[in-house]
Design a protein around this motif. Structure first.
Motif, PDB file in Angstrom:
ATOM      1  N   ARG A 199      -3.571   6.049   7.202  1.00 15.13           N
ATOM      2  CA  ARG A 199      -2.856   4.845   7.616  1.00 15.13           C
ATOM      3  C   ARG A 199      -1.344   5.032   7.527  1.00 15.13           C
ATOM      4  O   ARG A 199      -0.845   5.707   6.639  1.00 15.13           O
ATOM      5  CB  ARG A 199      -3.287   3.653   6.758  1.00 15.13           C
ATOM      6  N   ILE A 200      -0.655   4.401   8.468  1.00 10.57           N
ATOM      7  CA  ILE A 200       0.803   4.480   8.549  1.00 10.57           C
ATOM      8  C   ILE A 200       1.381   3.134   8.103  1.00 10.57           C
ATOM      9  O   ILE A 200       0.928   2.072   8.551  1.00 10.57           O
ATOM     10  CB  ILE A 200       1.241   4.779   9.996  1.00 10.57           C
ATOM     11  N   PRO A 237       6.615   8.778   9.754  1.00 12.15           N
ATOM     12  CA  PRO A 237       5.657   7.858   9.135  1.00 12.15           C
ATOM     13  C   PRO A 237       5.729   7.885   7.614  1.00 12.15           C
ATOM     14  O   PRO A 237       6.101   8.894   7.008  1.00 12.15           O
ATOM     15  CB  PRO A 237       4.303   8.370   9.627  1.00 12.15           C
ATOM     16  N   HIS A 256       3.227   6.863   4.276  1.00  7.82           N
ATOM     17  CA  HIS A 256       1.818   6.637   3.950  1.00  7.82           C
ATOM     18  C   HIS A 256       1.680   6.095   2.530  1.00  7.82           C
ATOM     19  O   HIS A 256       2.608   6.184   1.726  1.00  7.82           O
ATOM     20  CB  HIS A 256       1.035   7.952   4.070  1.00  7.82           C
ATOM     21  N   HIS A 278      -3.736   0.906  12.855  1.00  9.68           N
ATOM     22  CA  HIS A 278      -2.889   2.015  12.387  1.00  9.68           C
ATOM     23  C   HIS A 278      -2.481   1.812  10.919  1.00  9.68           C
ATOM     24  O   HIS A 278      -2.249   2.770  10.186  1.00  9.68           O
ATOM     25  CB  HIS A 278      -1.620   2.112  13.232  1.00  9.68           C
ATOM     26  N   HIS A 279      -2.414   0.525  10.512  1.00  7.07           N
ATOM     27  CA  HIS A 279      -1.991   0.174   9.162  1.00  7.07           C
ATOM     28  C   HIS A 279      -3.155  -0.179   8.242  1.00  7.07           C
ATOM     29  O   HIS A 279      -3.070   0.035   7.033  1.00  7.07           O
ATOM     30  CB  HIS A 279      -1.057  -1.039   9.186  1.00  7.07           C
TER      31      HIS A 279
END
Length: 151
Positions: free
Chosen positions: A57-58, A93, A95, A42-43
């Motif tokens: 991506r978070i 979130p 970004h 996710h990252h």
């Protein structure tokens, strides 16, 4: 960094201060992942992140917290210390390319049951993005000395 002595009675509920901004970079993601060992896709995986609701991506929540709190560290108060944080929430979130800043609002004050010479001040910390949306919120608890002549 400036130093300013603020005693318990100097803090007023509702007082607000806002930090300067900081743009989140890919380097921030990589460095934070290296420090924490959190390499979740996710990252770190741009292709995987295309399948996420935001399509990118978070930022690590812990990174946003660290940077958001770090932005508030522009003032040294020699009669106060951090007791910790409560009610931490990752609201939205963040970004790569987002710019965050932190709004600090004095939300409550109370006696400190463990320290008769001090009180507890709670600062509501809200990390905002460039659209003024809250992305992270937490309560910062300070232990602050009473003025000596009032003890």
């Amino acid at each position: 960094m400036a130093e300013q002595t603020l005693y318990f009675d100097d803090y007023q509920i509702g007082d607000v201060r806002v930090t300067t901004g900081r743009t989140i970079t890919e380097t921030d993601f990589v460095v934070h992942a290296g420090h924490t060992g959190d390499f979740f896709p996710h990252h770190m995986d741009a292709e995987f992140a295309k399948s996420l609701p935001g399509g990118q991506r978070i930022a690590h929540g812990t990174m946003v917290f660290s940077i958001g709190v770090g932005l508030t560290a522009s003032l040294i108060n020699p009669v106060a210390f951090s007791y910790g944080y409560d009610r931490l929430r990752f609201v939205r979130p963040v970004h790569i390319g987002d710019t965050i800043r932190t709004r600090v609002t004095i939300s409550s004050k109370e006696d400190d049951p463990k320290r008769p010479d001090s009180g507890r001040v709670v600062e509501r910390c809200e990390v905002l993005n460039q659209h003024d949306e809250v992305v992270l919120a937490a309560d910062h608890i300070l232990i602050v000395k009473l003025e000596t002549e009032k003890i």
